[in-house]
Every structure is written in structure tokens, then in C-alpha cells.
Scaffold this active site. Structure first.
Site, PDB file in Angstrom:
ATOM      1  N   MET A  21     -30.626 -43.284  25.531  1.00 26.26           N
ATOM      2  CA  MET A  21     -31.486 -42.155  25.913  1.00 26.26           C
ATOM      3  C   MET A  21     -32.507 -41.879  24.810  1.00 26.26           C
ATOM      4  O   MET A  21     -33.102 -40.799  24.766  1.00 26.26           O
ATOM      5  CB  MET A  21     -30.646 -40.912  26.178  1.00 26.26           C
ATOM      6  CG  MET A  21     -29.685 -41.111  27.364  1.00 26.26           C
ATOM      7  SD  MET A  21     -29.241 -39.569  28.162  1.00 26.26           S
ATOM      8  CE  MET A  21     -28.445 -38.703  26.840  1.00 26.26           C
ATOM      9  N   LEU A  24     -33.388 -42.724  18.707  1.00 24.09           N
ATOM     10  CA  LEU A  24     -32.538 -43.797  18.188  1.00 24.09           C
ATOM     11  C   LEU A  24     -32.127 -43.554  16.736  1.00 24.09           C
ATOM     12  O   LEU A  24     -32.905 -43.052  15.931  1.00 24.09           O
ATOM     13  CB  LEU A  24     -33.271 -45.146  18.300  1.00 24.09           C
ATOM     14  CG  LEU A  24     -33.700 -45.553  19.724  1.00 24.09           C
ATOM     15  CD1 LEU A  24     -34.356 -46.937  19.697  1.00 24.09           C
ATOM     16  CD2 LEU A  24     -32.527 -45.539  20.694  1.00 24.09           C
ATOM     17  N   HIS A  28     -27.413 -46.761  17.455  1.00 26.39           N
ATOM     18  CA  HIS A  28     -28.178 -47.597  18.388  1.00 26.39           C
ATOM     19  C   HIS A  28     -28.623 -48.884  17.701  1.00 26.39           C
ATOM     20  O   HIS A  28     -28.598 -49.961  18.293  1.00 26.39           O
ATOM     21  CB  HIS A  28     -29.433 -46.859  18.882  1.00 26.39           C
ATOM     22  CG  HIS A  28     -29.168 -45.569  19.591  1.00 26.39           C
ATOM     23  ND1 HIS A  28     -29.542 -44.354  19.073  1.00 26.39           N
ATOM     24  CD2 HIS A  28     -28.592 -45.299  20.787  1.00 26.39           C
ATOM     25  CE1 HIS A  28     -29.207 -43.389  19.911  1.00 26.39           C
ATOM     26  NE2 HIS A  28     -28.622 -43.927  20.968  1.00 26.39           N
ATOM     27  N   ASP A 141     -18.959 -43.158  22.650  1.00 29.84           N
ATOM     28  CA  ASP A 141     -18.797 -42.533  23.964  1.00 29.84           C
ATOM     29  C   ASP A 141     -17.676 -43.303  24.686  1.00 29.84           C
ATOM     30  O   ASP A 141     -17.934 -44.116  25.568  1.00 29.84           O
ATOM     31  CB  ASP A 141     -20.111 -42.596  24.734  1.00 29.84           C
ATOM     32  CG  ASP A 141     -21.218 -41.870  23.989  1.00 29.84           C
ATOM     33  OD1 ASP A 141     -21.356 -40.658  24.186  1.00 29.84           O
ATOM     34  OD2 ASP A 141     -21.917 -42.502  23.162  1.00 29.84           O
ATOM     35  N   SER A 177     -27.612 -38.568  18.737  1.00 29.56           N
ATOM     36  CA  SER A 177     -28.951 -37.982  18.847  1.00 29.56           C
ATOM     37  C   SER A 177     -28.863 -36.462  18.796  1.00 29.56           C
ATOM     38  O   SER A 177     -29.794 -35.796  18.356  1.00 29.56           O
ATOM     39  CB  SER A 177     -29.598 -38.421  20.160  1.00 29.56           C
ATOM     40  OG  SER A 177     -29.578 -39.827  20.249  1.00 29.56           O
ATOM     41  N   ARG A 178     -27.730 -35.919  19.253  1.00 30.17           N
ATOM     42  CA  ARG A 178     -27.584 -34.463  19.290  1.00 30.17           C
ATOM     43  C   ARG A 178     -27.383 -33.866  17.893  1.00 30.17           C
ATOM     44  O   ARG A 178     -27.555 -32.653  17.723  1.00 30.17           O
ATOM     45  CB  ARG A 178     -26.432 -34.062  20.205  1.00 30.17           C
ATOM     46  CG  ARG A 178     -26.752 -34.290  21.676  1.00 30.17           C
ATOM     47  CD  ARG A 178     -25.742 -33.616  22.592  1.00 30.17           C
ATOM     48  NE  ARG A 178     -26.211 -33.573  23.971  1.00 30.17           N
ATOM     49  CZ  ARG A 178     -25.915 -34.490  24.884  1.00 30.17           C
ATOM     50  NH1 ARG A 178     -25.156 -35.518  24.579  1.00 30.17           N
ATOM     51  NH2 ARG A 178     -26.392 -34.378  26.118  1.00 30.17           N
TER      52      ARG A 178
HETATM   53  P1  AMP Z   1     -27.168 -42.464  23.976  1.00 31.07           P
HETATM   54  O1  AMP Z   1     -28.574 -42.721  23.565  1.00 31.07           O
HETATM   55  O2  AMP Z   1     -26.514 -41.339  23.253  1.00 31.07           O
HETATM   56  O3  AMP Z   1     -27.001 -42.399  25.464  1.00 31.07           O
HETATM   57  O4  AMP Z   1     -26.343 -43.754  23.529  1.00 31.07           O
HETATM   58  C1  AMP Z   1     -26.743 -45.037  23.896  1.00 31.07           C
HETATM   59  C2  AMP Z   1     -25.694 -46.020  23.478  1.00 31.07           C
HETATM   60  O5  AMP Z   1     -25.517 -45.958  22.064  1.00 31.07           O
HETATM   61  C3  AMP Z   1     -24.324 -45.707  24.094  1.00 31.07           C
HETATM   62  O6  AMP Z   1     -23.683 -46.911  24.439  1.00 31.07           O
HETATM   63  C4  AMP Z   1     -23.620 -45.019  22.971  1.00 31.07           C
HETATM   64  O7  AMP Z   1     -22.220 -45.130  23.035  1.00 31.07           O
HETATM   65  C5  AMP Z   1     -24.167 -45.747  21.772  1.00 31.07           C
HETATM   66  N1  AMP Z   1     -24.009 -44.925  20.579  1.00 31.07           N
HETATM   67  C6  AMP Z   1     -24.407 -43.649  20.394  1.00 31.07           C
HETATM   68  N2  AMP Z   1     -24.039 -43.202  19.177  1.00 31.07           N
HETATM   69  C7  AMP Z   1     -23.380 -44.228  18.577  1.00 31.07           C
HETATM   70  C8  AMP Z   1     -22.738 -44.401  17.300  1.00 31.07           C
HETATM   71  N3  AMP Z   1     -22.693 -43.408  16.401  1.00 31.07           N
HETATM   72  N4  AMP Z   1     -22.171 -45.585  17.040  1.00 31.07           N
HETATM   73  C9  AMP Z   1     -22.204 -46.590  17.947  1.00 31.07           C
HETATM   74  N5  AMP Z   1     -22.786 -46.494  19.156  1.00 31.07           N
HETATM   75  C10 AMP Z   1     -23.363 -45.334  19.473  1.00 31.07           C
END
Ligand code: AMP
Length: 273
Positions: A21, A24, A28, A141, A177-178
Site C-alpha cells: 500500500m 515504503l 517492503h 501481517d 507504514s502506520r
Molecule cells: P503494506 O504496505 O502494509 O500493505 O504491506 C505490504 C507488504 O509488506 C505485506 O506483505 C506486508 O506484510 C509486508 N510488510 C509490511 N511491514 C513489514 C515488515 N516490517 N517486515 C516485513 N514485511 C513487511
């Protein structure tokens, strides 16, 4: 996007896909690096998916940093960033969703009733468009990763799902991201999530096998921080995500808590022999 991906597919190229989403961060980046190392071409998708946000959730407040994201994706080895608009992705009259089973009902599924259906639906569309050989998702996640694996098996998507470890800040906070929406005091309090997981893992290493006792350790640690509200802190079977009474085999510790207005999740896998 579909045209590019189908051409690559016909040429027999291995396509790595990283759905995100945006906003980054290094979590990511780890997924993109792996995708670029293990494939001939790498696609990063960036889409803040309205379908996976509830009416009272942070869809509007969700960080959007496309310019920075493009630079980071390129630096990590991405060949294409696919960043559609909601109108572009969902055709007029859109009404078809992926219906999920038991994996999506508990935990985040209870707190965010339409969330995983939105995730599964957009992921199915993104897979159709990008034709991954391998899709890369984060363990951060955990429930989402389990659901995406299940979706790929059940609906026979011809691809492999790679689940990669959670990338953390030096002090243990899982990158998200949050995290950007946490104020300085909240940022400090948010550490109780990873601390609670480590305390629970230590408790298991010390011989504790009762799930209730381990869960109660997590809750106690989280409650020590003022203004942090626990949504759940549970010990579950790592495959089925069903709650356990006694710990055995691969176990997942899952926590979700709200720090001010920001909802955070984290988890830890433990092998209990
Ligand atoms: P998001 O942008 O939050 O929807 O995450 C996109 C992808 O990145 C998802 O597969 C998440 O599980 C992964 N992701 C997010 N944060 C992390 C993190 N700290 N370590 C590894 N993968 C992550």
C-alpha cells in the site's frame, strides 16, 4: 500492466511481485530485494485499497508518499511500479468479491470485519494483472500471509507465495507504514507490542505450556503502557490460527493494540518441542 506481464510470461521470464500500500520502508525493501534477486523481472504494486478499510478506519489518513516510493522501489531493483487508482482497478459496477473461510474469521477478522475480504479480492485482481511466478509477502501481517497462501491454493493461482521475516527497528518495533502517524510519546509506548512478544517467548522457553498464562504475560506487559489498548493478545496454532490451550508444535503469538489513534499489530513464531 496486464499487457506487460503477459508479454513477460510468454517470454518465460520469472516474475516477482510485491503487493504493497506504499509508504515504503525497510520491510517492503526486504521483499523487493528478495523478489529482484530471485526473478528475471520485479513488479511492485502500490495501492491503498479502499475495499480493505472499514468506515471508521484510517483510509484518508493513510500515508501516501509515491515520489519517495518510486525511488526506493527502483533502488531495491524493481522494474515496474504499478500504482493504479481505485477507479482504474475496480471497473464501474464492480461487485465481485473473494469469500473467505475460518482463517479470516478470528483476530483481525473480528476487529475488522470486511478487511480480509478486501485484501483477498484486491490480491486476486493484482495477481491476474501481474502474473507472478512468486509473490512476496511479509510475516509482519501473519494472518494476512496465511490467508493469501490459502487463497492461492484454493483458487489455484499458478504461483508460489514467499513469506519473509518481519523487519524491525533497532529497538524491536516492527516496521509499518502506520508508525509514521505515531507521536514521539506514542512511538515509545508502541514498543510494548514487541516487548510483550519477547516476554511471552521467554516465558515459553522457561517451560510454560499453558496458553492462557502466556497470553496473560503479553497482556500484562502491554497494559503497563498508558494509553495503549489491547485488541487481542493470543497464542494460536501457526497453521490454523485456532486458539490453543496447551502449547505444542509451531505456535504463533499474535498481538494487536491501539496506540492513540493508530492500530498496530505484531507477532512472533515459536517452535515448542
Ligand atoms: P503494506 O504496505 O502494509 O500493505 O504491506 C505490504 C507488504 O509488506 C505485506 O506483505 C506486508 O506484510 C509486508 N510488510 C509490511 N511491514 C513489514 C515488515 N516490517 N517486515 C516485513 N514485511 C513487511
Amino acid at each position: 500492466m496486464a499487457g506487460i506481464a503477459r508479454r513477460w510470461e510468454r517470454q518465460g521470464r520469472r516474475i516477482g511481485v510485491v503487493p504493497t500500500m506504499g509508504a515504503l520502508h525497510d520491510g517492503h525493501a526486504s521483499l523487493i530485494h528478495h523478489a529482484a534477486a530471485e526473478n528475471d523481472v520485479t513488479i511492485v504494486t502500490i495501492f491503498v485499497n479502499p475495499l480493505q478499510f472499514g468506515p471508521t478506519e484510517d483510509f484518508r489518513r493513510y500515508p501516501r508518499t509515491l515520489g519517495r516510493d518510486l525511488a526506493l522501489a527502483r533502488a531495491c531493483g524493481a522494474d515496474v511500479v504499478f500504482a493504479p487508482t481505485a477507479r482504474g482497478l475496480y471497473p464501474p459496477g464492480f461487485q465481485t468479491h473473494v469469500e473467505l473461510g475460518a482463517l479470516a474469521e478470528r483476530w483481525d477478522g473480528e476487529w475488522r470485519p470486511t478487511h480480509f475480504r478486501g485484501v483477498a479480492t484486491v490480491v486476486a485482481i493484482l495477481f491476474q494483472l501481474t502474473r507472478p511466478t512468486t509473490a512476496y509477502v511479509g510475516r509482519k501481517d501473519y494472518q494476512q500471509a496465511c490467508i493469501i497462501r490459502r487463497l492461492v491454493r484454493d483458487l489455484a493461482f499458478p504461483l508460489t507465495v514467499r513469506v519473509l521475516p518481519t523487519v524491525r527497528e533497532r529497538d524491536g518495533l516492527a516496521m509499518s507504514s502506520r508508525n509514521a502517524s505515531l507521536g514521539p510519546a506514542e512511538r515509545a509506548r508502541a514498543l510494548v507490542l514487541s516487548r510483550a512478544l519477547r516476554a511471552a517467548a521467554a516465558c515459553i522457553r522457561g517451560g510454560e505450556r499453558r496458553a492462557a498464562a502466556v497470553a496473560s504475560t503479553m497482556r500484562t506487559v502491554i497494559r503497563r503502557a498508558p494509553g495503549v489498548r489491547v485488541d487481542y493478545a493470543v497464542v494460536v496454532d501457526a497453521e490454523t490460527l485456532e486458539p490453543l490451550t496447551l502449547l505444542w508444535g509451531r505456535v504463533a503469538l499474535l498481538v494487536a493494540a491501539r496506540v492513540g489513534r493508530t492500530r498496530l499489530i505484531d507477532n512472533l513464531l515459536v517452535d515448542v518441542s
